[in-house]
Scaffold this motif. Structure first.
Motif, PDB file in Angstrom:
ATOM      1  N   SER A 105      -5.941   4.975   9.298  1.00  0.00           N
ATOM      2  CA  SER A 105      -5.766   3.580   9.700  1.00  0.00           C
ATOM      3  C   SER A 105      -7.080   2.822   9.564  1.00  0.00           C
ATOM      4  N   VAL A 106      -8.200   3.481   9.818  1.00  0.00           N
ATOM      5  CA  VAL A 106      -9.513   2.847   9.644  1.00  0.00           C
ATOM      6  C   VAL A 106      -9.795   2.643   8.156  1.00  0.00           C
ATOM      7  N   ALA A 150      -7.551   2.282   5.762  1.00  0.00           N
ATOM      8  CA  ALA A 150      -6.654   1.206   5.313  1.00  0.00           C
ATOM      9  C   ALA A 150      -7.173  -0.158   5.761  1.00  0.00           C
ATOM     10  N   TYR A 151      -7.681  -0.235   6.981  1.00  0.00           N
ATOM     11  CA  TYR A 151      -8.228  -1.495   7.499  1.00  0.00           C
ATOM     12  C   TYR A 151      -9.404  -1.968   6.641  1.00  0.00           C
ATOM     13  N   HIS A 152     -10.336  -1.066   6.342  1.00  0.00           N
ATOM     14  CA  HIS A 152     -11.500  -1.448   5.545  1.00  0.00           C
ATOM     15  C   HIS A 152     -11.131  -1.748   4.093  1.00  0.00           C
ATOM     16  N   GLN A 198       0.843  -1.199   0.000  1.00  0.00           N
ATOM     17  CA  GLN A 198       0.000   0.000   0.000  1.00  0.00           C
ATOM     18  C   GLN A 198       0.871   1.239   0.000  1.00  0.00           C
ATOM     19  N   ALA A 244      -8.279  -3.121   3.217  1.00  0.00           N
ATOM     20  CA  ALA A 244      -7.679  -4.458   3.285  1.00  0.00           C
ATOM     21  C   ALA A 244      -8.757  -5.528   3.409  1.00  0.00           C
ATOM     22  N   LEU A 245      -9.784  -5.272   4.193  1.00  0.00           N
ATOM     23  CA  LEU A 245     -10.901  -6.217   4.292  1.00  0.00           C
ATOM     24  C   LEU A 245     -11.572  -6.403   2.939  1.00  0.00           C
TER      25      LEU A 245
END
Length: 111
Positions: free
Chosen positions: A78-79, A81-83, A46, A85-86
């Motif tokens: 960060s939120v 990026a997390y979503h 990323q 990635a999901l």
């Protein structure tokens, strides 16, 4: 000087079309892949570009596709990026070039 205040005539988000954003995402990816090669860094997972008024996050999908998100400066990256990635983990394999082309055509026909 402070940035101009948003007006009704000025759209929110990046100027230009979604094709322009796709070009930017592709260019960012190309640059970071080249840098990773020069530095023996391995695969780029990323890339984040933080700007004064927004951010762009680019994530690789296993088939070589890219997912790019343009975000406001006050969001929690960060939120985001997390979503992302999901989403890539759950749906990346389904987003074939053929399906993306179909989705694009259906969007254009509704305009």
């Amino acid at each position: 000087a402070p940035p101009p205040a948003p007006t009704a005539a000025r759209p929110h988000g990046p100027r230009g079309s979604s094709a322009d954003l796709a070009t930017i995402v592709s260019g960012i990816s190309s640059l970071t892949v080249g840098a990773a090669r020069l530095m023996d860094g391995g695969t780029v997972k990323q890339t984040m570009v933080a700007m004064e008024e927004s951010s762009v996050l680019v994530m690789s999908i296993s088939d070589g596709s890219l997912l790019g998100v343009h975000a406001t400066p006050d969001c929690d990256m960060s939120v985001v990026a997390y979503h992302m990635a999901l989403f890539v983990g759950r749906a990346g394999h389904v987003l074939t070039p053929e399906l993306r082309s179909e989705l694009r055509k259906s969007l254009e026909s509704t305009r």
